[in-house]
Design a protein around this motif. Structure first.
Motif, PDB file in Angstrom:
ATOM      1  N   LEU A  72       0.817  -1.219   0.000  1.00 46.41           N
ATOM      2  CA  LEU A  72       0.000   0.000   0.000  1.00 46.41           C
ATOM      3  C   LEU A  72       0.849   1.268   0.000  1.00 46.41           C
ATOM      4  N   ASP A  73       2.143   1.132   0.210  1.00 46.92           N
ATOM      5  CA  ASP A  73       3.033   2.293   0.306  1.00 46.92           C
ATOM      6  C   ASP A  73       2.967   3.153  -0.954  1.00 46.92           C
ATOM      7  N   GLN A  74       2.736   4.445  -0.760  1.00 50.79           N
ATOM      8  CA  GLN A  74       2.667   5.380  -1.876  1.00 50.79           C
ATOM      9  C   GLN A  74       3.916   6.242  -1.990  1.00 50.79           C
ATOM     10  N   GLY A  75       4.916   5.944  -1.169  1.00 51.76           N
ATOM     11  CA  GLY A  75       6.126   6.746  -1.215  1.00 51.76           C
ATOM     12  C   GLY A  75       5.846   8.177  -0.786  1.00 51.76           C
ATOM     13  N   PRO A  76       6.584   9.162  -1.328  1.00 46.39           N
ATOM     14  CA  PRO A  76       6.394  10.573  -0.948  1.00 46.39           C
ATOM     15  C   PRO A  76       4.971  11.076  -1.134  1.00 46.39           C
ATOM     16  N   ASP A  77       4.214  10.465  -2.071  1.00 41.82           N
ATOM     17  CA  ASP A  77       2.837  10.895  -2.292  1.00 41.82           C
ATOM     18  C   ASP A  77       1.934  10.557  -1.101  1.00 41.82           C
ATOM     19  N   GLY A  78       2.407   9.671  -0.242  1.00 44.44           N
ATOM     20  CA  GLY A  78       1.617   9.296   0.925  1.00 44.44           C
ATOM     21  C   GLY A  78       1.815  10.213   2.119  1.00 44.44           C
ATOM     22  N   ARG A  79       2.776  11.140   2.008  1.00 50.20           N
ATOM     23  CA  ARG A  79       3.033  12.082   3.102  1.00 50.20           C
ATOM     24  C   ARG A  79       1.814  12.975   3.319  1.00 50.20           C
ATOM     25  N   THR A  80       1.447  13.200   4.578  1.00 51.24           N
ATOM     26  CA  THR A  80       0.295  14.057   4.868  1.00 51.24           C
ATOM     27  C   THR A  80       0.663  15.316   5.640  1.00 51.24           C
ATOM     28  N   PHE A  81       1.802  15.319   6.337  1.00 46.78           N
ATOM     29  CA  PHE A  81       2.247  16.512   7.063  1.00 46.78           C
ATOM     30  C   PHE A  81       3.185  17.300   6.161  1.00 46.78           C
ATOM     31  N   SER A  82       2.790  18.503   5.790  1.00 41.57           N
ATOM     32  CA  SER A  82       3.608  19.338   4.924  1.00 41.57           C
ATOM     33  C   SER A  82       4.378  20.355   5.736  1.00 41.57           C
ATOM     34  N   MET A  83       5.700  20.328   5.597  1.00 35.20           N
ATOM     35  CA  MET A  83       6.529  21.304   6.299  1.00 35.20           C
ATOM     36  C   MET A  83       6.425  22.690   5.672  1.00 35.20           C
ATOM     37  N   ASN A  84       5.673  22.790   4.556  1.00 33.01           N
ATOM     38  CA  ASN A  84       5.474  24.112   3.945  1.00 33.01           C
ATOM     39  C   ASN A  84       4.727  25.047   4.877  1.00 33.01           C
ATOM     40  N   LEU A  85       4.074  24.464   5.901  1.00 38.32           N
ATOM     41  CA  LEU A  85       3.364  25.292   6.873  1.00 38.32           C
ATOM     42  C   LEU A  85       4.316  26.230   7.607  1.00 38.32           C
ATOM     43  N   LEU A  86       5.607  25.897   7.581  1.00 44.25           N
ATOM     44  CA  LEU A  86       6.592  26.738   8.272  1.00 44.25           C
ATOM     45  C   LEU A  86       6.944  27.981   7.467  1.00 44.25           C
ATOM     46  N   GLY A  87       6.536  28.001   6.185  1.00 41.97           N
ATOM     47  CA  GLY A  87       6.703  29.198   5.388  1.00 41.97           C
ATOM     48  C   GLY A  87       8.117  29.469   4.905  1.00 41.97           C
ATOM     49  N   PRO A  88       8.414  30.740   4.584  1.00 43.19           N
ATOM     50  CA  PRO A  88       9.700  31.127   3.991  1.00 43.19           C
ATOM     51  C   PRO A  88      10.905  30.753   4.851  1.00 43.19           C
ATOM     52  N   ALA A  89      10.736  30.747   6.159  1.00 39.05           N
ATOM     53  CA  ALA A  89      11.874  30.447   7.032  1.00 39.05           C
ATOM     54  C   ALA A  89      12.474  29.086   6.712  1.00 39.05           C
ATOM     55  N   LEU A  90      11.629  28.135   6.329  1.00 41.26           N
ATOM     56  CA  LEU A  90      12.101  26.797   6.016  1.00 41.26           C
ATOM     57  C   LEU A  90      12.969  26.809   4.761  1.00 41.26           C
ATOM     58  N   LYS A  91      12.542  27.541   3.750  1.00 43.32           N
ATOM     59  CA  LYS A  91      13.292  27.597   2.497  1.00 43.32           C
ATOM     60  C   LYS A  91      14.660  28.243   2.693  1.00 43.32           C
ATOM     61  N   GLU A  92      14.737  29.159   3.666  1.00 45.20           N
ATOM     62  CA  GLU A  92      15.997  29.854   3.913  1.00 45.20           C
ATOM     63  C   GLU A  92      16.929  29.080   4.840  1.00 45.20           C
ATOM     64  N   HIS A  93      16.400  28.037   5.474  1.00 43.91           N
ATOM     65  CA  HIS A  93      17.206  27.257   6.414  1.00 43.91           C
ATOM     66  C   HIS A  93      18.289  26.497   5.653  1.00 43.91           C
ATOM     67  N   PRO A  94      19.520  26.468   6.172  1.00 48.02           N
ATOM     68  CA  PRO A  94      20.610  25.788   5.459  1.00 48.02           C
ATOM     69  C   PRO A  94      20.374  24.303   5.230  1.00 48.02           C
ATOM     70  N   GLU A  95      19.502  23.697   6.046  1.00 46.36           N
ATOM     71  CA  GLU A  95      19.190  22.285   5.860  1.00 46.36           C
ATOM     72  C   GLU A  95      17.832  22.088   5.187  1.00 46.36           C
TER      73      GLU A  95
END
Length: 280
Positions: free
Chosen positions: A250-273
């Motif tokens: 049943l594994d859908q790989g990355p498409d099965g992810r439900t928690f999106s870290m995009n909720l953290l906004g621009p700060a996440l994109k600017e983080h070195p990791e």
């Protein structure tokens, strides 16, 4: 097996009570009492959940009554993102200990570390004086992350699966914040339903048994006493090799992810990791 061992020999119960979204004091107290009565000893919370004080009050009442001993409990809390500097860690640990009314914690996690995937784990293992003990990640039948699981096992890092049944309760929480969330319907999946019927268990029990049978701990959240008992009853049956194959398919790989870290906004994109967030 009802527990899993850390690299240092200490053990963690494979089934714990998740308390995210449990902020109503009366509701949480009742849920904790029901959970402890049912046999739960692994309690998962976080500074960010703003419920440590309520949990601490219930645990103190049980400890003072003699119904449980401190060494029987496994209490987990987490360092908040605002405390992720070395000099801030002792401060936040002490705040959590005070709220929980405990002298020590059994496991302290870094809440929402950015990424923490295989390359990062390898880097940490090469330089750490004390290796990481646990990795808490979104993990369920639709998002099984085999490569990351294997990497953790290779380094003797235990795993706790949050959202082991897809976290359907998020719909109401997200709606209150103007965020659309559609439950993934994992408990209605025909394969899961069929296997549940074969064992006279609930779909949720089957989904969590898939994980604990691989020595992956689960922390389902519920405030319903009957559901709490069902969620804890994962060791009275065993999935067959054929059933495991069907569930793993049943594994859908990355498409099965439900928690999106995009909720953290621009700060996440600017983080070195930040580039590691969606890579296992």
């Amino acid at each position: 097996m009802t527990s899993v061992k850390f690299f240092n020999g200490y053990s963690m119960p494979l089934v714990g009570l998740g308390t995210w979204q449990s902020s109503d004091p009366t509701e949480l107290e009742k849920a904790l009492d029901a959970a402890l009565e049912a046999g739960y000893r692994h309690i998962d919370t976080a500074y960010m959940y703003e419920n440590e004080a309520v949990i601490g009050g219930v645990l103190k009442r049980w400890l003072d009554s003699g119904k449980i001993k401190r060494e029987e409990l496994f209490v987990v809390t987490k360092l908040p993102p605002i405390g992720m500097r070395p000099e801030h860690v002792p401060h936040f640990i002490q705040l959590s200990l005070k709220s929980l009314q405990l002298d020590y914690l059994d496991l302290y996690l870094v809440h929402m570390p950015v990424g923490f995937n295989r390359p990062q784990i390898d880097r940490i293992m090469k330089v750490s004086k004390i290796q990481p003990a646990n990795h808490q990640i979104e993990l369920h039948a639709y998002f099984q992350r085999p490569a990351l699981v294997e990497a953790c096992k290779k380094h003797n890092i235990t795993i706790v699966a949050y959202a082991p049944i897809g976290s359907p309760g998020r719909k109401q929480l997200y709606a209150a914040r103007g965020i659309t969330f559609t439950p993934i319907g994992i408990m209605e999946d025909p394969v899961v339903v069929e296997i549940a019927k074969n064992h006279s268990k609930t779909p949720a029990q089957v989904l969590m048994r898939l994980l604990v049978q691989q020595e992956i701990a689960v922390i389902p959240k519920s405030v319903n006493p009957e559901r709490l008992r069902q969620n804890f009853d994962l060791f009275s049956f065993e999935l067959t090799p054929t059933e495991l194959e069907k569930l793993k398919a049943l594994d859908q790989g990355p498409d099965g992810r439900t928690f999106s870290m995009n909720l953290l906004g621009p700060a996440l994109k600017e983080h070195p990791e930040g580039k590691y967030v969606f890579i296992d």
